[in-house]
Design a protein around this motif. Structure first.
Motif, PDB file in Angstrom:
ATOM      1  N   ALA A  34       0.835  -1.205   0.000  1.00  0.00           N
ATOM      2  CA  ALA A  34       0.000   0.000   0.000  1.00  0.00           C
ATOM      3  C   ALA A  34       0.868   1.252   0.000  1.00  0.00           C
ATOM      4  O   ALA A  34       0.568   2.239  -0.684  1.00  0.00           O
ATOM      5  N   SER A  35       1.956   1.214   0.767  1.00  0.00           N
ATOM      6  CA  SER A  35       2.889   2.350   0.797  1.00  0.00           C
ATOM      7  C   SER A  35       3.533   2.557  -0.567  1.00  0.00           C
ATOM      8  O   SER A  35       3.690   3.685  -1.037  1.00  0.00           O
ATOM      9  N   TYR A  38       0.630   3.804  -3.132  1.00  0.00           N
ATOM     10  CA  TYR A  38      -0.052   5.073  -2.916  1.00  0.00           C
ATOM     11  C   TYR A  38       0.832   6.158  -2.307  1.00  0.00           C
ATOM     12  O   TYR A  38       0.892   7.273  -2.809  1.00  0.00           O
ATOM     13  N   ILE A  39       1.507   5.851  -1.213  1.00  0.00           N
ATOM     14  CA  ILE A  39       2.246   6.881  -0.485  1.00  0.00           C
ATOM     15  C   ILE A  39       3.487   7.344  -1.256  1.00  0.00           C
ATOM     16  O   ILE A  39       3.713   8.545  -1.428  1.00  0.00           O
ATOM     17  N   GLN A 132      -4.615   8.366  -7.845  1.00  0.00           N
ATOM     18  CA  GLN A 132      -3.729   7.768  -6.854  1.00  0.00           C
ATOM     19  C   GLN A 132      -4.262   8.013  -5.442  1.00  0.00           C
ATOM     20  O   GLN A 132      -4.296   7.102  -4.607  1.00  0.00           O
ATOM     21  N   VAL A 133      -4.681   9.221  -5.180  1.00  0.00           N
ATOM     22  CA  VAL A 133      -5.228   9.564  -3.868  1.00  0.00           C
ATOM     23  C   VAL A 133      -6.550   8.837  -3.636  1.00  0.00           C
ATOM     24  O   VAL A 133      -6.793   8.286  -2.555  1.00  0.00           O
ATOM     25  N   PHE A 136      -6.913   5.082  -2.243  1.00  0.00           N
ATOM     26  CA  PHE A 136      -6.794   4.661  -0.849  1.00  0.00           C
ATOM     27  C   PHE A 136      -7.993   3.822  -0.414  1.00  0.00           C
ATOM     28  O   PHE A 136      -7.906   3.040   0.532  1.00  0.00           O
ATOM     29  N   LEU A 139      -7.618   0.036  -0.013  1.00  0.00           N
ATOM     30  CA  LEU A 139      -6.984  -0.556   1.174  1.00  0.00           C
ATOM     31  C   LEU A 139      -8.022  -1.262   2.036  1.00  0.00           C
ATOM     32  O   LEU A 139      -7.737  -2.307   2.637  1.00  0.00           O
ATOM     33  N   SER A 218     -13.371   3.813  -6.788  1.00  0.00           N
ATOM     34  CA  SER A 218     -12.485   2.923  -6.036  1.00  0.00           C
ATOM     35  C   SER A 218     -13.281   1.997  -5.124  1.00  0.00           C
ATOM     36  O   SER A 218     -12.997   0.792  -5.035  1.00  0.00           O
TER      37      SER A 218
END
Length: 294
Positions: A34-35, A38-39, A132-133, A136, A139, A218
């Motif tokens: 996930a990091s 996305y991050i 991308q944002v 989330f 998740l 999403s």
């Protein structure tokens, strides 16, 4: 290319921990992924403000993730073995997955090419960071899958009717959670998103509504994955392929409106495609539940 190589290897090898019921490591690897997904790209884009930095962030994020995965795989020795009978069975059961993956990619990423063709590269970068944002939301789907799927599989082996009733309950509860999350996201002031997105972008009404639509997309993507469990249990993966094929066609047609309405048309075509996929799957799910429960 490097990103897709790392993504495929990471996604395939992390399942080893789930199959061996090592849920703790599997959860850690999910969080690391996930990091990476996305991050890392958001941080790189925030620093360098270019489309290339977004892609570089994803690739480097997965490179670090794959390094950690490789370190954890030392306890599982690698063995290369070809079993023609198993390969034949795998293909017979899973060949629809190949087509589903193609149509899924088309729904999620083909709009970038249309934006580049009809508008410009700068709009591609803005749309990519918004998507991308918004991603989330997926998740929650990963957490859901880690908790629910093993329970449903185990219950299905013991009692099929009970498994379908249990799956119905899980999905119903997930929908309520989604409604709650949607209400929260919509009620948040736009300035909250400036921690992840440039203020000049999120302050633009068109881009803000595009982000909201992509958030809903999403969550709908997660929901259709939950519905897909019914077809996995019944070994009817072709239904998923059919739903995605129709959704892809709808998305493809909708993308042509990008020329007149900009990136919000891409977001609308994406959410419309996932609505279609969910409706088709829901139609077949009702038939499966009736035949197995009633």
């Amino acid at each position: 290319f490097i990103y897709f190589v790392l993504l495929n290897n990471y996604s395939f090898n992390k399942e080893i921990f789930l199959l061996n019921l090592d849920r703790r490591k599997y959860l850690k690897l999910h969080l690391v992924e996930a990091s990476a997904k996305y991050i890392a790209p958001i941080i790189f884009y925030y620093i360098f403000q270019t489309l290339e930095s977004l892609v570089l962030g994803i690739a480097l994020g997965y490179l670090i993730s794959f390094s950690l995965l490789t370190a954890n795989l030392t306890s599982y020795p690698f063995k290369f073995q070809i079993n023609p009978l198993n390969l034949k069975n795998y293909y017979r059961y899973a060949y629809p997955v190949i087509f589903t993956a193609v149509f899924s990619w088309g729904i999620s990423f083909s709009d970038r090419y249309f934006i580049d063709y009809f508008v410009n590269v700068q709009q591609v970068a803005i749309y990519a960071i918004l998507a991308q944002v918004a991603g989330f939301g997926s998740l929650l789907g990963q957490v859901y899958g880690m908790y629910v799927n093993p329970i449903v599989y185990k219950t299905y082996e013991e009692d099929k009717k009970k498994a379908f009733l249990l799956l119905n309950l899980f999905i119903r509860n997930l929908i309520f959670v989604f409604i709650f999350l949607i209400c929260i996201v919509i009620s948040l002031p736009a300035k909250v998103f400036t921690t992840l997105i440039e203020e000049s972008v999120i302050s633009n009404t068109l881009y803000y509504y595009t982000l909201m639509i992509l958030v809903l997309s999403s969550l709908l993507a997660v929901l259709q994955n939950c519905y897909a469990m019914y077809f996995v249990l019944q070994k009817k993966l072709h239904v998923i392929t059919y739903a995605y094929m129709v959704g892809f066609i709808v998305n493809l047609v909708g993308n042509f409106y990008i020329k007149d309405y900009g990136i919000i048309a891409a977001a609308i075509s994406t959410i419309t495609a996932f609505i279609v996929v969910n409706l088709i799957q829901f139609y077949y799910v009702r038939k499966i539940v009736r035949s197995n429960v009633c």
